[in-house]
Design a protein around this motif. Structure first.
Motif, PDB file in Angstrom:
ATOM      1  N   ILE A  18       6.777 -81.018 107.783  1.00 24.25           N
ATOM      2  CA  ILE A  18       7.018 -80.401 107.153  1.00 24.25           C
ATOM      3  C   ILE A  18       5.535 -79.819 106.927  1.00 24.25           C
ATOM      4  O   ILE A  18       4.577 -81.045 107.237  1.00 24.25           O
ATOM      5  N   LYS A  19       5.498 -78.687 106.566  1.00 22.59           N
ATOM      6  CA  LYS A  19       3.638 -78.434 106.411  1.00 22.59           C
ATOM      7  C   LYS A  19       3.307 -78.719 105.005  1.00 22.59           C
ATOM      8  O   LYS A  19       4.310 -77.580 103.811  1.00 22.59           O
ATOM      9  N   ILE A  20       2.333 -79.048 104.137  1.00 18.69           N
ATOM     10  CA  ILE A  20       2.286 -79.108 102.492  1.00 18.69           C
ATOM     11  C   ILE A  20      -0.057 -78.647 102.988  1.00 18.69           C
ATOM     12  O   ILE A  20      -0.004 -79.293 103.239  1.00 18.69           O
ATOM     13  N   LEU A  21       0.272 -77.741 101.903  1.00 21.85           N
ATOM     14  CA  LEU A  21      -0.813 -77.208 101.692  1.00 21.85           C
ATOM     15  C   LEU A  21      -2.053 -77.934 100.392  1.00 21.85           C
ATOM     16  O   LEU A  21      -1.115 -78.695  99.557  1.00 21.85           O
ATOM     17  N   VAL A  22      -2.557 -78.649 100.723  1.00 20.96           N
ATOM     18  CA  VAL A  22      -4.074 -79.110  99.453  1.00 20.96           C
ATOM     19  C   VAL A  22      -5.068 -78.067  99.116  1.00 20.96           C
ATOM     20  O   VAL A  22      -6.164 -78.140 100.072  1.00 20.96           O
ATOM     21  N   SER A  23      -5.241 -77.845  98.611  1.00 17.38           N
ATOM     22  CA  SER A  23      -5.434 -76.814  98.128  1.00 17.38           C
ATOM     23  C   SER A  23      -6.297 -76.249  96.443  1.00 17.38           C
ATOM     24  O   SER A  23      -6.401 -77.775  96.014  1.00 17.38           O
ATOM     25  N   LEU A 103      -4.039 -70.835 107.277  1.00 16.23           N
ATOM     26  CA  LEU A 103      -3.256 -72.564 106.910  1.00 16.23           C
ATOM     27  C   LEU A 103      -2.229 -72.726 106.685  1.00 16.23           C
ATOM     28  O   LEU A 103      -1.562 -73.556 106.650  1.00 16.23           O
ATOM     29  N   ALA A 104      -1.922 -71.317 105.911  1.00 16.10           N
ATOM     30  CA  ALA A 104      -0.789 -71.159 104.907  1.00 16.10           C
ATOM     31  C   ALA A 104       0.597 -70.910 105.649  1.00 16.10           C
ATOM     32  O   ALA A 104       1.623 -71.403 105.534  1.00 16.10           O
ATOM     33  N   TYR A 105       0.279 -70.168 106.628  1.00 17.95           N
ATOM     34  CA  TYR A 105       1.305 -70.182 107.582  1.00 17.95           C
ATOM     35  C   TYR A 105       2.459 -71.260 107.691  1.00 17.95           C
ATOM     36  O   TYR A 105       2.521 -71.913 108.276  1.00 17.95           O
TER      37      TYR A 105
END
Length: 196
Positions: A18-23, A103-105
């Motif tokens: 699972i890919k999670i972004l920290v923005s 990165l969001a893909y």
């Protein structure tokens, strides 16, 4: 008929990642949050803030900040043999925002870190995820362990509906960072159920 040996290792399983972004904006604690919760030494693409960035990067309220992320941060959390979380931190300065789409893909969702001393620095991240329909939570980073504003005050200032969770956190503390990621996972699952 030949039966499988009982002492043989189980067949390999295909795990889930699972890919999670920290923005969030420049200097809100994205690199710190990923570093506090990652089980591996995080990949950081930090460079020293140079004279060339004066007048480009707003260092207001960032006394002592000497480095900046120029591409991404990366960390990993293994939940089980079948589930691994990959954390990607986005760069905060607007001149690096072109990286955000890549990165969001495929991301499950995002934690948008907010610094109430410079709340406007997270507006672009909120807008980015709203426009793309990517679930996100706001992680209000409590610098120095203090937060002078309530969750409702932050919600009003960001003009967010009650559907977007707001979580007070301290990016330096592993448990606090983990709780924020758990809040994101719960929110993303509830959004997915609504879509069904």
């Amino acid at each position: 008929m030949v039966s499988a040996r009982s002492d043989a290792p189980p067949p390999p399983t295909l795990g889930t990642s699972i890919k999670i972004l920290v923005s969030g904006g420049f200097g809100v604690g994205k690199t710190t949050l990923i570093g506090s919760v990652s089980e591996i030494p995080p990949l950081r693409t930090e460079e020293t803030i140079s004279e060339a960035s004066k007048g480009i990067d707003d260092l207001t309220g960032l006394t002592g900040k000497t480095t900046t992320t120029v591409a991404l941060d990366f960390g990993r959390i293994t939940i089980s043999e079948e589930l691994v979380l990959y954390l990607f931190g986005t760069p905060g300065q607007d001149r690096f925002w072109f990286l955000w789409d890549e990165l969001a893909y495929g991301a499950l969702g995002a934690v948008v870190l907010a610094d109430t001393r410079r709340l406007q620095s997270c507006f672009a991240a909120v807008d980015f995820f709203e426009r793309r329909g990517i679930p996100f939570v706001i992680g209000v980073n409590c610098f120095d362990g203090v937060q002078p504003y309530t969750v409702d005050e932050v919600r009003t200032a960001l003009d967010l509906t009650s559907a977007v969770p707001i979580h007070l956190c301290d990016a330096r503390r592993r448990e606090s960072a983990k709780d924020t990621l758990v809040a994101l996972a719960a929110h993303a699952m509830s959004v997915a159920q609504l879509v069904r």
